[in-house]
Motif scaffolding. Sequence first.
Motif, mmCIF file in Angstrom:
data_model
loop_
_atom_site.group_PDB
_atom_site.id
_atom_site.type_symbol
_atom_site.label_atom_id
_atom_site.label_comp_id
_atom_site.label_asym_id
_atom_site.label_seq_id
_atom_site.Cartn_x
_atom_site.Cartn_y
_atom_site.Cartn_z
ATOM 1 N N GLN A 15 0.683 -1.279 0.140
ATOM 2 C CA GLN A 15 0.062 -0.075 -0.097
ATOM 3 C C GLN A 15 0.919 1.116 0.036
ATOM 4 O OE1 GLN A 15 -2.728 -0.443 3.281
ATOM 5 N NE2 GLN A 15 -3.492 -2.161 2.747
ATOM 6 N N GLY A 16 0.303 2.372 -0.005
ATOM 7 C CA GLY A 16 1.155 3.574 -0.064
ATOM 8 C C GLY A 16 1.997 3.678 -1.067
ATOM 9 N N LEU A 17 3.351 3.820 -0.833
ATOM 10 C CA LEU A 17 4.412 3.579 -1.749
ATOM 11 C C LEU A 17 4.192 2.607 -2.727
ATOM 12 C CD1 LEU A 17 7.473 4.526 0.561
ATOM 13 C CD2 LEU A 17 6.611 5.848 -0.998
ATOM 14 N N GLY A 18 3.900 1.318 -2.527
ATOM 15 C CA GLY A 18 3.984 0.384 -3.287
ATOM 16 C C GLY A 18 2.641 0.636 -4.497
ATOM 17 N N ARG A 19 1.525 1.079 -3.977
ATOM 18 C CA ARG A 19 0.529 1.536 -4.674
ATOM 19 C C ARG A 19 0.719 2.606 -5.896
ATOM 20 N NH1 ARG A 19 -5.043 2.469 -4.040
ATOM 21 N NH2 ARG A 19 -5.664 3.365 -5.998
ATOM 22 N N TYR A 20 1.472 3.773 -5.181
ATOM 23 C CA TYR A 20 1.821 4.642 -6.233
ATOM 24 C C TYR A 20 2.789 3.971 -7.264
ATOM 25 C CZ TYR A 20 5.100 8.693 -7.692
ATOM 26 O OH TYR A 20 5.753 9.358 -8.223
ATOM 27 N N THR A 21 3.681 3.314 -6.972
ATOM 28 C CA THR A 21 4.901 2.818 -7.944
ATOM 29 C C THR A 21 4.170 2.179 -8.813
ATOM 30 O OG1 THR A 21 6.475 2.909 -5.876
ATOM 31 C CG2 THR A 21 6.928 1.679 -7.979
ATOM 32 N N ALA A 22 3.142 1.072 -8.562
ATOM 33 C CA ALA A 22 2.647 0.092 -9.288
ATOM 34 C C ALA A 22 1.709 0.964 -10.333
ATOM 35 C CB ALA A 22 2.035 -1.067 -8.712
ATOM 36 N N GLU A 23 0.965 1.841 -9.938
ATOM 37 C CA GLU A 23 0.106 2.642 -10.777
ATOM 38 C C GLU A 23 0.809 3.372 -11.832
ATOM 39 O OE1 GLU A 23 -2.931 1.958 -10.986
ATOM 40 O OE2 GLU A 23 -3.594 1.295 -9.181
ATOM 41 N N HIS A 88 11.092 7.005 -3.311
ATOM 42 C CA HIS A 88 11.078 7.344 -1.680
ATOM 43 C C HIS A 88 12.423 7.975 -1.468
ATOM 44 C CE1 HIS A 88 9.604 7.175 2.133
ATOM 45 N NE2 HIS A 88 10.294 6.226 2.602
ATOM 46 N N PHE A 89 12.568 8.363 -0.314
ATOM 47 C CA PHE A 89 13.818 9.222 -0.128
ATOM 48 C C PHE A 89 15.180 8.188 -0.019
ATOM 49 C CE2 PHE A 89 12.480 7.946 4.099
ATOM 50 C CZ PHE A 89 13.735 7.457 4.953
ATOM 51 N N ASN A 90 15.109 7.119 -0.037
ATOM 52 C CA ASN A 90 15.959 6.133 0.259
ATOM 53 C C ASN A 90 16.848 5.786 -0.910
ATOM 54 O OD1 ASN A 90 13.813 4.705 -0.656
ATOM 55 N ND2 ASN A 90 14.700 2.768 -0.073
ATOM 56 N N VAL A 91 17.604 6.992 -1.376
ATOM 57 C CA VAL A 91 18.358 6.971 -2.442
ATOM 58 C C VAL A 91 19.978 6.593 -2.119
ATOM 59 C CG1 VAL A 91 19.307 8.500 -4.206
ATOM 60 C CG2 VAL A 91 17.045 8.751 -3.425
ATOM 61 N N PRO A 92 20.408 5.670 -2.844
ATOM 62 C CA PRO A 92 21.976 5.594 -2.544
ATOM 63 C C PRO A 92 22.824 6.738 -2.331
ATOM 64 C CG PRO A 92 21.218 4.073 -4.270
ATOM 65 C CD PRO A 92 20.213 5.038 -4.096
ATOM 66 N N TYR A 93 23.619 6.814 -1.651
ATOM 67 C CA TYR A 93 24.560 7.967 -1.212
ATOM 68 C C TYR A 93 25.247 8.486 -2.510
ATOM 69 C CZ TYR A 93 23.592 7.739 3.707
ATOM 70 O OH TYR A 93 23.020 7.731 4.833
ATOM 71 N N ARG A 94 25.849 7.634 -3.361
ATOM 72 C CA ARG A 94 26.300 7.811 -4.762
ATOM 73 C C ARG A 94 25.812 7.190 -5.901
ATOM 74 N NH1 ARG A 94 32.935 8.005 -3.172
ATOM 75 N NH2 ARG A 94 32.978 9.689 -1.607
ATOM 76 N N CYS A 95 24.644 7.647 -6.319
ATOM 77 C CA CYS A 95 23.942 7.180 -7.598
ATOM 78 C C CYS A 95 24.832 7.484 -8.754
ATOM 79 C CB CYS A 95 22.469 7.931 -7.692
ATOM 80 S SG CYS A 95 21.513 7.210 -8.937
ATOM 81 N N PRO A 96 25.279 6.733 -9.480
ATOM 82 C CA PRO A 96 26.116 6.600 -10.760
ATOM 83 C C PRO A 96 25.572 7.487 -11.955
ATOM 84 C CG PRO A 96 25.359 4.428 -10.828
ATOM 85 C CD PRO A 96 24.707 5.064 -9.350
ATOM 86 N N VAL A 97 24.020 7.761 -11.895
ATOM 87 C CA VAL A 97 23.601 8.328 -13.031
ATOM 88 C C VAL A 97 22.596 9.461 -12.385
ATOM 89 C CG1 VAL A 97 23.624 6.519 -14.580
ATOM 90 C CG2 VAL A 97 21.497 6.631 -13.060
ATOM 91 N N PRO A 98 22.098 10.265 -13.040
ATOM 92 C CA PRO A 98 21.069 11.671 -12.768
ATOM 93 C C PRO A 98 19.754 10.751 -12.134
ATOM 94 C CG PRO A 98 21.965 12.070 -14.953
ATOM 95 C CD PRO A 98 22.563 10.633 -14.713
ATOM 96 N N TYR A 99 19.283 11.261 -11.364
ATOM 97 C CA TYR A 99 17.871 10.611 -10.894
ATOM 98 C C TYR A 99 16.928 11.774 -10.365
ATOM 99 C CZ TYR A 99 19.517 11.756 -5.964
ATOM 100 O OH TYR A 99 19.887 12.414 -4.976
#
Length: 368
Positions: A15-23, A88-99
């Motif tokens: 629910q919540g985040l999962g619902r948003y992502t799937a839709e 969600h805010f749980n982004v890797p500290y060093r993402c190798p591409v723009p996000y």
Amino acid sequence: MRIGIDARFAGHGGQGLGRYTAELIYALAEIDSDNTYAILTRQRDFWRTLPKNFSLVETSIPWYGMQEHIGIPRLIKEQDIHLMHFVHFNVPYRCPVPYIVTIHDLILRRFSSAHATTRSWPVFAVKYTAYRIGLRNALKNASRIVTVSNASALDIEHFYPFAKKKISVIYEAPTASTIVKEDPALPVSEPFFLHVGNAYPHKNLRYCIDEFVRFNEQNRTYHLALVGKRDVFYERLIRHAEQYRNAQILFLGEVGDETLSSLYRHATAYVSPSLCEGFDLPSTEAALRGIPVVASDIPVHREILGSAALFFPAEKKGALSESLQLIIASQPLRSELTEAGQQHVRQYSWKLAAQQTLELYKSMLNSV
């Protein structure tokens, strides 16, 4: 171009985040045949059939742990992803591409009390510090920030002024497809008021119970039905309700789609007493189904529901009970709210959300 979406929150019972992502993903799949997508998922069998340009990349990497700071960047490189969307805010500290990052709300910033956790104070303090650091990192390094209401956008700007120029508001939407065949086994006697969601402190459900009890003293035939996962927060709420021995309050736990549809269909009104929300999807789901909505008078409710709800001061003693009394006493008011609600929430759609999100993707890919 290849776009990655972190869909690890989506899954059975999500629910919540999962619902948003799937839709969002399903809606993107209907409109974008030009780009390819890597959908990072923990549950491959959850997904309906997606087009060939959408590939499911199964991973066991959990969220909120050090593994995602190492494993997700590795997956991004392995999948040759050019742009990532973190939901969600749980982004890797060093993402190798723009996000792009979606921030639904800053409830944890606004309601940081230990009452909002099941942890001991020292553990809460450590985890909350990690949250603050992670959130700031996600916002600072994001190319664009999506949020789901202007109210949430203002919160982000307040706490993180540097993020202001990167924010885009893209509304969520109630989903008509979730209106399914009615379940004949209604788990509550009519008439009743309905609330759907978790019992975190910002939901203000203790106040809701107290106000319903006040209303119930003069209206004994009515029930309050609360739907939500039975966790420690709901257990606290149940203990609070036990002081009212004869109150007509039902804690239904989690229910299936058919039962939920039946509850929506038969409720006298939907009640949302929250102190803070990012969007408040259940209220729009209720309005779509033709149920009068009684909502706390907070900025996001005014924004999302417009004139399609009966508003009350969020914590004022007697305000909600008076609103419930007004709802049951006036059939013209119920009809007015029903008509206004259905008309108002039709402006929200996942197709529109996907189109606006895709435009962000394109603008970023063109600048890479």
